[in-house]
Design an enzyme around this catalytic site. Structure first.
Site: not given
Ligand code: ADP
Ligand code: PAZ
Ligand code: K
Length: 249
Positions: A181, A6, A102, A125, A93, A8-9, A11-12
């Site tokens: 802060t 998976d 995702d 993200t 949509y 994401g923006n 993390f993988i």
């Molecule tokens: N084991 C982990 N590794 C990395 N990030 C984590 C973990 N557990 C929680 N997080 C938190 O998850 C967030 C990223 O979520 P994630 O669903 O992986 O994002 P994305 O799909 O956008 O890449 C970050 O804010 C991070 O702090």
């Molecule tokens: C909304 C998102 C940025 C979420 O990404 P993530 O936070 O999981 O990395 C992703 O699903 C995306 O790029 N969507 C395309 C725009 C939309 O869903 O309308």
């Molecule tokens: K995600």
């Protein structure tokens, strides 16, 4: 063995399913393609027959990862693709291909597990909310900045908000008004997310009364779980949908 990804923006998320595909034999979260290869190469007795992945990254980035995996493990990668309708869920949509994959997979997974109306909240993200009615109709959703984006905007667009990650983690042990802060920012952003969740729950109740299931997923789901005690926290919800969208050949 099956490799699931998976992307994401930030993390993988990866995991390896064993010969019995109900069993996860290894899993992890990495921040780059190379770190993924390193993790996988560190596993002993990895023999991959299949790989399936969902990515919200650019087509180029996704293709680069696919060829990296093909080169390293000799597997071809099945990628989740947009669909107007799948497993009883109808993409809401106007332009169904624009819906984040995702989100789409988490919706498929959620509707499958709930077998009825559901609200899917994903804290990555970005934060996303999606509403799926009892008949599988996707009513639409919301996107807002997640915890990493909110804190980074404050750090980069102000001159005096500066702090490190370790302090950030400690700051969230309580949510009383901050006296430093790091506490003020971390707790403030955390409360923004919680407020978002409460608004989504209210909207879901307006649609469906009490007759719906709430799913929380994504890396920061734990930050909000307290305000939605009725919710099911399902960290692998996207993978549930991925298996539905990319069944084994
Ligand atoms: N084991 C982990 N590794 C990395 N990030 C984590 C973990 N557990 C929680 N997080 C938190 O998850 C967030 C990223 O979520 P994630 O669903 O992986 O994002 P994305 O799909 O956008 O890449 C970050 O804010 C991070 O702090
Ligand atoms: C909304 C998102 C940025 C979420 O990404 P993530 O936070 O999981 O990395 C992703 O699903 C995306 O790029 N969507 C395309 C725009 C939309 O869903 O309308
Ligand atoms: K995600």
């Amino acid at each position: 063995m099956i490799l699931e990804l998976d992307c994401g923006n930030s993390f993988i998320k990866w995991r390896v399913l064993g010969a019995d595909i109900r069993l996860v034999v290894a899993e992890g979260v990495v921040d780059s393609d190379l770190a993924l290869l390193e993790s996988l190469n560190g596993l002993d007795e990895l023999t991959l027959q299949h790989c399936r992945m969902v990515s919200v990254r650019t087509a180029d980035e996704t293709a680069a990862l696919m060829s990296l995996l093909a080169g390293a493990f000799g597997v071809s990668v099945a990628c989740a693709a947009p669909a107007r309708e799948m497993s009883g869920v109808r993409n809401g949509y106007d332009d169904y291909e624009k819906l984040g994959l995702d989100r789409w997979l988490a919706m498929l997974g959620g509707f499958h597990l709930a077998a009825g109306a559901c609200l899917v909240l994903d804290f990555g993200t970005a934060v996303t909310a999606d509403f799926i009615a009892n008949d599988g109709e996707h009513l639409g959703g919301f996107i807002c900045p997640g915890m990493p984006l909110m804190r980074n905007q404050l750090r980069t667009h102000t001159r005096r908000i500066r702090y490190g990650d370790v302090a950030a983690e400690r700051a969230l042990e309580s949510l009383v008004p901050g006296r430093a802060t790091v506490e003020a920012v971390e707790r403030g952003c955390s409360l923004m997310l919680r407020g978002f969740v409460l608004t989504q729950l209210e909207l879901a109740r307006n649609y469906w009364g009490e007759d719906f299931t709430v799913f929380l997923t994504g890396g920061d789901a734990d930050l909000v779980a307290e305000v939605a005690p009725q919710a099911r926290v399902v960290p692998d919800l996207v993978f549930v949908g991925l298996a539905m969208a990319c069944p084994l050949p």
